[in-house]
Design an enzyme around this catalytic site. Structure first.
Site, PDB file in Angstrom:
ATOM      1  N   SER A 277      14.697  19.825 -17.693  1.00 45.33           N
ATOM      2  CA  SER A 277      13.496  20.638 -17.825  1.00 45.33           C
ATOM      3  C   SER A 277      13.760  21.791 -18.780  1.00 45.33           C
ATOM      4  O   SER A 277      14.880  22.298 -18.879  1.00 45.33           O
ATOM      5  CB  SER A 277      13.089  21.192 -16.454  1.00 45.33           C
ATOM      6  OG  SER A 277      12.147  22.235 -16.576  1.00 45.33           O
TER       7      SER A 277
ATOM      8  N   ASN B 116      14.846  14.813 -15.218  1.00 44.58           N
ATOM      9  CA  ASN B 116      13.585  14.078 -15.171  1.00 44.58           C
ATOM     10  C   ASN B 116      13.724  12.663 -15.728  1.00 44.58           C
ATOM     11  O   ASN B 116      14.402  12.464 -16.746  1.00 44.58           O
ATOM     12  CB  ASN B 116      12.525  14.820 -15.985  1.00 44.58           C
ATOM     13  CG  ASN B 116      12.270  16.220 -15.457  1.00 44.58           C
ATOM     14  OD1 ASN B 116      12.213  16.425 -14.251  1.00 44.58           O
ATOM     15  ND2 ASN B 116      12.125  17.180 -16.359  1.00 44.58           N
TER      16      ASN B 116
ATOM     17  N   HIS C  63       0.818  -1.213   0.000  1.00 46.70           N
ATOM     18  CA  HIS C  63       0.000   0.000   0.000  1.00 46.70           C
ATOM     19  C   HIS C  63       0.857   1.270   0.000  1.00 46.70           C
ATOM     20  O   HIS C  63       0.412   2.325   0.452  1.00 46.70           O
ATOM     21  CB  HIS C  63      -0.943   0.030   1.215  1.00 46.70           C
ATOM     22  CG  HIS C  63      -1.770  -1.193   1.384  1.00 46.70           C
ATOM     23  ND1 HIS C  63      -2.982  -1.391   0.739  1.00 46.70           N
ATOM     24  CD2 HIS C  63      -1.539  -2.324   2.120  1.00 46.70           C
ATOM     25  CE1 HIS C  63      -3.472  -2.575   1.076  1.00 46.70           C
ATOM     26  NE2 HIS C  63      -2.617  -3.162   1.904  1.00 46.70           N
TER      27      HIS C  63
END
Length: 428
Positions: free
Chosen positions: A279, A287, A157
């Site tokens: 970016s 990224n 979870h």
């Protein structure tokens, strides 16, 4: 566009209608025109064996087909909008070079079995590529599992759960891609049936040597029923895309892990610089674009699968709707195999941040170990569960490596079973 194979005298072809009918077939057929040429040569030799072609005619056709293949590779011949599709381009070239002999190539053959056999040959090759990439990925994962048994937090979870290890993480994906390789081979073997000679779906009044073409084209068996040959169009493509999708699902989950693990909040993994981008506005950013697009790959495959399935809402026999199966199929495998080909080197190059891995543990992650230890002493597990939850562990007693060393259940950190996985991979 050259004269259409099916054009009837006195019928004016509306160019708008014909453009819609042809669609992007000329572009798509570039993908498997070489397979169509291979099957055309096998068909010519089969016609010679039953006396439809003379030996000289057969030799001439096969020679020109070979020349066309080489011209396509070199760019001397381009499949373009002069032709309705790849099938008509092949026949047009043979007629141009050989006259009436070229006009004989279509005896006993329909464009239906032409596209079926070309697709089947193409799919066999692509499924072989998928199997090889899954095996390579599994091998990389096994190598790293064997070399890197680093303690690593395990999550359920997305919450800290129990102590795990990088070796367990690698082993999990190794077994996944071993299964994916098996799935690719099963799909390959299932569709490995020759439809050439079934014509438009009802056979022809010629004693075609279908067993001979089956052997020549390397198929495991002949697809016997002409009607089933048409029924299998789309169905076999879905089976192949399902095998591709199974691998892409595991690719998506692996990419998700890497997306999380490379964040500043986790910091478990460093990716090689070439697998990240900058970016356009933020100078500080690197990224994980590649990982994110790997994660997105399954969406394209699932969309193609849905398109194929929706096209099959048809009665038996051939219907022109099936023309659209090619685009969906080629798109799925183009995107899927392109992504899978990047995965092995990405996995070879990623680096674990051992310092950040070590900081990912907290006392609660040893509670399950404690409950099992109390159960070993005779306490019912449900009671041990309650006591472990009520008695927090002191940090001094928390040792990730000791937890891993005690995890002796088959497949656990102390009994990974890597030799068994390696044996399965070798057997595949």
């Amino acid at each position: 566009m050259s004269d259409l194979l099916w054009q009837k005298p006195g019928v004016q072809v509306d160019p708008r209608i014909q453009a819609f009918l042809a669609g992007d077939d000329v572009v798509l057929d570039r993908e498997f025109i070489q397979d169509d040429i291979t099957a055309s040569a096998a068909h010519a030799r089969g016609l010679a064996r039953i006396g439809i072609l003379t030996a000289t005619e057969c030799d001439d056709l096969c020679r020109e087909l070979g020349t066309l293949s080489e011209d396509l590779k070199s760019g001397a011949f381009v499949l373009d909008d002069r032709f309705e599709d790849g099938h008509s381009a092949i026949e047009s070239r043979l007629v141009e070079r050989l006259g009436d002999t070229g006009r004989k190539i279509h005896t006993g053959r329909s464009r239906n079995d032409q596209v079926l056999v070309a697709t089947r040959l193409w799919l066999k090759r692509k499924l072989g590529e998928l199997q090889a990439l899954c095996r390579e990925t599994a091998d990389v994962c096994l190598q790293r599992a064997e070399a890197e048994p680093l303690p690593m937090p395990g999550y359920t979870h997305l919450q800290r759960a129990v102590v795990s290890s990088t070796a367990m993480w690698w082993a999990g994906f190794a077994e996944a891609f071993i299964d994916n390789a098996v799935r690719a081979k099963q799909a390959h073997d299932w569709i490995d049936a020759n439809p050439l000679g079934t014509a438009a779906g009802y056979g022809v009044n010629l004693p075609l040597d279908r067993e001979g073409s089956t052997k020549e084209l390397g198929f495991a068996r002949m697809q016997v029923s002409p009607i089933y040959a048409q029924l299998s169009r789309g169905k076999f493509e879905i089976a192949a895309v399902d095998a591709l999708g199974a691998a892409a699902l595991d690719l998506r989950r692996l990419a998700w892990d890497l997306s999380l693990f490379t964040t500043a909040e986790f910091g478990f993994v460093n990716l090689p610089a070439q697998y990240t981008t900058g970016s356009s506005i933020m100078p500080n950013k690197r990224n994980p674009d590649l990982v994110e697009l790997l994660r997105a790959t399954y969406a394209s495959i699932a969309a193609s699968r849905t398109e194929l399935e929706q096209l099959l809402s048809l009665p038996s026999g051939y219907h022109r709707d099936l023309q659209f199966t090619k685009g969906a199929l080629f798109h799925a495998f183009g995107r899927g195999l392109g992504a899978m080909a990047l995965l092995p080197d990405l996995l070879r190059g990623l680096e674990w941040n051992t310092e950040r891995l070590a900081k990912g543990f907290d006392d609660g992650m040893y509670a399950t170990d404690k409950a099992v230890e109390m159960a070993l002493s005779g306490l019912p597990f449900r009671e041990a569960y309650k006591q472990a939850a009520a008695e927090p562990l002191p940090r001094a007693g928390a040792d990730p490596q000791a937890s891993l060393d005690a995890r002796s259940s088959p497949g656990g950190a102390a009994a990974l079973g890597l030799a068994a996985l390696r044996q399965r991979l070798a057997a595949g």
